[in-house]
Design a protein around this motif. Sequence first.
Motif, PDB file in Angstrom:
ATOM      1  N   GLU A  14     113.507  18.021  40.977  1.00  0.00           N
ATOM      2  CA  GLU A  14     112.128  17.884  40.504  1.00  0.00           C
ATOM      3  C   GLU A  14     111.220  18.446  41.590  1.00  0.00           C
ATOM      4  OE1 GLU A  14     110.906  13.882  39.473  1.00  0.00           O
ATOM      5  OE2 GLU A  14     108.908  14.570  38.901  1.00  0.00           O
ATOM      6  N   GLY A  39     102.314  13.342  40.033  1.00  0.00           N
ATOM      7  CA  GLY A  39     102.582  12.782  38.708  1.00  0.00           C
ATOM      8  C   GLY A  39     102.463  11.278  38.686  1.00  0.00           C
ATOM      9  N   GLY A  99     113.282   2.592  37.354  1.00  0.00           N
ATOM     10  CA  GLY A  99     112.369   3.647  36.903  1.00  0.00           C
ATOM     11  C   GLY A  99     112.764   4.182  35.545  1.00  0.00           C
ATOM     12  N   GLY A 100     111.906   5.082  35.046  1.00  0.00           N
ATOM     13  CA  GLY A 100     112.176   5.698  33.742  1.00  0.00           C
ATOM     14  C   GLY A 100     113.227   6.788  33.846  1.00  0.00           C
ATOM     15  N   LYS A 101     113.490   7.233  35.041  1.00  0.00           N
ATOM     16  CA  LYS A 101     114.341   8.401  35.228  1.00  0.00           C
ATOM     17  C   LYS A 101     115.841   8.174  34.993  1.00  0.00           C
ATOM     18  CE  LYS A 101     113.145  11.762  38.414  1.00  0.00           C
ATOM     19  NZ  LYS A 101     112.914  12.165  39.814  1.00  0.00           N
ATOM     20  N   ILE A 104     117.754   8.933  31.720  1.00  0.00           N
ATOM     21  CA  ILE A 104     117.865  10.324  31.243  1.00  0.00           C
ATOM     22  C   ILE A 104     119.273  10.839  31.556  1.00  0.00           C
ATOM     23  CG2 ILE A 104     117.019  12.696  31.522  1.00  0.00           C
ATOM     24  CD1 ILE A 104     114.284  11.396  32.387  1.00  0.00           C
ATOM     25  N   PHE A 125     109.821  17.454  31.176  1.00  0.00           N
ATOM     26  CA  PHE A 125     110.122  16.784  32.442  1.00  0.00           C
ATOM     27  C   PHE A 125     111.408  17.415  33.004  1.00  0.00           C
ATOM     28  CE2 PHE A 125     111.678  12.739  34.599  1.00  0.00           C
ATOM     29  CZ  PHE A 125     110.830  12.904  35.693  1.00  0.00           C
ATOM     30  N   TYR A 128     115.357  16.540  32.472  1.00  0.00           N
ATOM     31  CA  TYR A 128     116.125  16.774  31.234  1.00  0.00           C
ATOM     32  C   TYR A 128     117.067  17.959  31.438  1.00  0.00           C
ATOM     33  CZ  TYR A 128     112.028  14.296  29.220  1.00  0.00           C
ATOM     34  OH  TYR A 128     111.006  13.410  28.957  1.00  0.00           O
ATOM     35  N   ASN A 171     109.610  13.896  24.031  1.00  0.00           N
ATOM     36  CA  ASN A 171     108.709  13.274  25.017  1.00  0.00           C
ATOM     37  C   ASN A 171     107.249  13.461  24.593  1.00  0.00           C
ATOM     38  OD1 ASN A 171     107.499  14.257  28.267  1.00  0.00           O
ATOM     39  ND2 ASN A 171     107.613  12.191  27.470  1.00  0.00           N
ATOM     40  N   ASN A 175     104.874  15.096  29.535  1.00  0.00           N
ATOM     41  CA  ASN A 175     104.747  15.702  30.849  1.00  0.00           C
ATOM     42  C   ASN A 175     105.488  17.030  30.724  1.00  0.00           C
ATOM     43  OD1 ASN A 175     104.779  16.412  33.528  1.00  0.00           O
ATOM     44  ND2 ASN A 175     106.133  14.781  34.192  1.00  0.00           N
ATOM     45  N   ASP A 206     111.482   9.720  25.143  1.00  0.00           N
ATOM     46  CA  ASP A 206     110.872   9.328  26.415  1.00  0.00           C
ATOM     47  C   ASP A 206     109.397   9.017  26.158  1.00  0.00           C
ATOM     48  OD1 ASP A 206     109.724   9.207  28.932  1.00  0.00           O
ATOM     49  OD2 ASP A 206     110.959  10.820  29.758  1.00  0.00           O
ATOM     50  N   ILE A 208     107.296   7.173  28.149  1.00  0.00           N
ATOM     51  CA  ILE A 208     106.764   6.560  29.364  1.00  0.00           C
ATOM     52  C   ILE A 208     105.229   6.651  29.459  1.00  0.00           C
ATOM     53  CG2 ILE A 208     107.019   8.563  30.926  1.00  0.00           C
ATOM     54  CD1 ILE A 208     108.375   6.272  32.840  1.00  0.00           C
ATOM     55  N   TYR A 209     104.633   7.619  28.711  1.00  0.00           N
ATOM     56  CA  TYR A 209     103.160   7.731  28.704  1.00  0.00           C
ATOM     57  C   TYR A 209     102.545   7.056  27.479  1.00  0.00           C
ATOM     58  CZ  TYR A 209     103.886  11.092  32.454  1.00  0.00           C
ATOM     59  OH  TYR A 209     104.252  11.679  33.638  1.00  0.00           O
ATOM     60  N   SER A 239     105.910   2.744  35.555  1.00  0.00           N
ATOM     61  CA  SER A 239     105.340   3.717  36.494  1.00  0.00           C
ATOM     62  C   SER A 239     103.965   4.223  36.070  1.00  0.00           C
ATOM     63  CB  SER A 239     106.282   4.902  36.658  1.00  0.00           C
ATOM     64  OG  SER A 239     107.476   4.481  37.257  1.00  0.00           O
ATOM     65  N   LYS A 240     103.837   4.613  34.814  1.00  0.00           N
ATOM     66  CA  LYS A 240     102.585   5.232  34.369  1.00  0.00           C
ATOM     67  C   LYS A 240     101.645   4.187  33.769  1.00  0.00           C
ATOM     68  CE  LYS A 240     105.175   8.792  35.245  1.00  0.00           C
ATOM     69  NZ  LYS A 240     105.093   9.796  36.264  1.00  0.00           N
ATOM     70  N   ARG A 248     109.504   0.980  40.769  1.00  0.00           N
ATOM     71  CA  ARG A 248     110.783   1.467  40.241  1.00  0.00           C
ATOM     72  C   ARG A 248     111.347   0.576  39.145  1.00  0.00           C
ATOM     73  NH1 ARG A 248     110.023   5.407  39.970  1.00  0.00           N
ATOM     74  NH2 ARG A 248     112.143   6.070  39.587  1.00  0.00           N
TER      75      ARG A 248
HETATM   76  N1  PMP Z   1     109.808  10.731  32.091  1.00  0.00           N
HETATM   77  C1  PMP Z   1     108.703  11.457  32.232  1.00  0.00           C
HETATM   78  C2  PMP Z   1     108.243  12.277  31.097  1.00  0.00           C
HETATM   79  C3  PMP Z   1     107.984  11.433  33.439  1.00  0.00           C
HETATM   80  O1  PMP Z   1     106.889  12.180  33.590  1.00  0.00           O
HETATM   81  C4  PMP Z   1     108.461  10.644  34.494  1.00  0.00           C
HETATM   82  C5  PMP Z   1     107.758  10.579  35.844  1.00  0.00           C
HETATM   83  N2  PMP Z   1     107.035  11.652  36.233  1.00  0.00           N
HETATM   84  C6  PMP Z   1     109.631   9.915  34.296  1.00  0.00           C
HETATM   85  C7  PMP Z   1     110.287   9.969  33.090  1.00  0.00           C
HETATM   86  C8  PMP Z   1     110.238   9.087  35.395  1.00  0.00           C
HETATM   87  O2  PMP Z   1     109.526   7.972  35.670  1.00  0.00           O
HETATM   88  P1  PMP Z   1     109.905   7.006  36.869  1.00  0.00           P
HETATM   89  O3  PMP Z   1     109.102   7.410  38.037  1.00  0.00           O
HETATM   90  O4  PMP Z   1     109.582   5.641  36.345  1.00  0.00           O
HETATM   91  O5  PMP Z   1     111.368   7.149  37.129  1.00  0.00           O
END
Ligand code: PMP
Length: 432
Positions: A14, A39, A99-101, A104, A125, A128, A171, A175, A206, A208-209, A239-240, A248
């Motif tokens: 990233e 971000g 976290g959201g990551k 994935i 993002f 992916y 998504n 993002n 996804d 997250i937003y 996170s967002k 996290r």
């Molecule tokens: N998905 C998207 C679309 C994001 O923009 C982000 C963070 N930039 C994440 C997942 C990951 O979020 P986190 O920091 O909670 O892991």
Amino acid sequence: MSLYADRTHLIGTENAFKIGPHIVRVESQGSPVIKMNLGEPDASAPRWVKDEVIRQIEQDNSHYCDPKGILPFRTAVAYQINQTRGLNVTPEHVCVFPGGKPSIGFSQQIYCNPGDEIIYPSPGFPIYESFIGYIGAVPVPLHLHEEQNFTFTPEQLEELITPRTKLIILNFPSNPTGGVASKDQLYAIAEIIMANCSPEVRVYSDEIYENIVFDGQKHFSIASVPGMETRTIISSGMSKSFAWTGGRIGYAVMPTIAEADMFKTMNINYFSCVPPYNQEGSREALENPQSGPWMAAMAKTFEKRRDVILEVLNRIDGVTCQKPGGAFYLFPNIGGLCKRLGVFEAYRRFPETLQEATSPATLFQMFALYEHKVAVMDRRSFGAIGAENLHFLRLSIATDLETLKEGVRRIAAAGEDIEGFRKYVDKGDNLY
Ligand code: PMP
């Protein structure tokens, strides 16, 4: 014998994290940089969330806990998902991650064999695309176009679905584009998925937003389309929505409990569990009645900034920018600016290896950072496959308005600085 395993060459990264050292270098020379690369929301996490975390730590809630996530938090997540998506999930369908990551990569590992195809949005993002090669799956970018305000038609998706399709990543709000698909669009997309994919194909949505949506719109999840609840993984997190990227805490809701338990097995193998005190803070975030108005106020702040920055950006000669419906990014097309500045000409003269290492938007990004002290992200940071002739930037509006205006002023100045750009390229440093 080589040091690294072959697959390590197949994972990406990233770039939002990679540009940090460049910013540090520029700032160490005495020039503060305007950071439109970040971000993460610029707000502080709500008081009641922080207080709860502190209280939990004081109570010594800092030991191992349930690898799937603590029950009170999973219960709060299930309740919130059922309220907002009209579903009927239980806490056992929920798995918590740092976290959201992580979900994935986990979903790619859990659902896909080598050779299976993963459809994902591009621009999207970066994680992916980054993970797909690593697990030996086949990346199938779904290109989102400026003309469609970075959504896509059901036909576009249908063209990409094959018998090897195993996972479809969506998504919205997006993002890096801020694109939001309407409820009607999502119904039509769901119809294509249900008509063309076997029930084992999963949609990773996804979301997250989900709480940063503009113009009076309400977030809509594809999982709410009847029939899609058995195929969709809903992913979201703190996170967002709560400006709490360092906490996290993310979570996903799986179509079956057995699938949620498979994610739990990944958790056990990778990190055992997620800090319980932050999960309690997250439970408080979801349950506290002040949170709704707090998130709405933050979204309103982003919406106001969007309106102002969109206007000044579109006034720059050679820049066009669509109006994002959510998240906190603008994604301008800078093709005209690059042409005027001589970026394409410079790029064409590069040797092939340098052309591969950079891109016209990257050249402008680095020039804007080093010579005009404004940090933005380039197009290829959001999915590189098929992005060669696409000239966009991602600007984050997670900074106060005056700073943002100054940032755009610097982008405009960089776009006019033909002589400066020529010198920058001639010097040959930091071209990617
Ligand atoms: N998905 C998207 C679309 C994001 O923009 C982000 C963070 N930039 C994440 C997942 C990951 O979020 P986190 O920091 O909670 O892991």
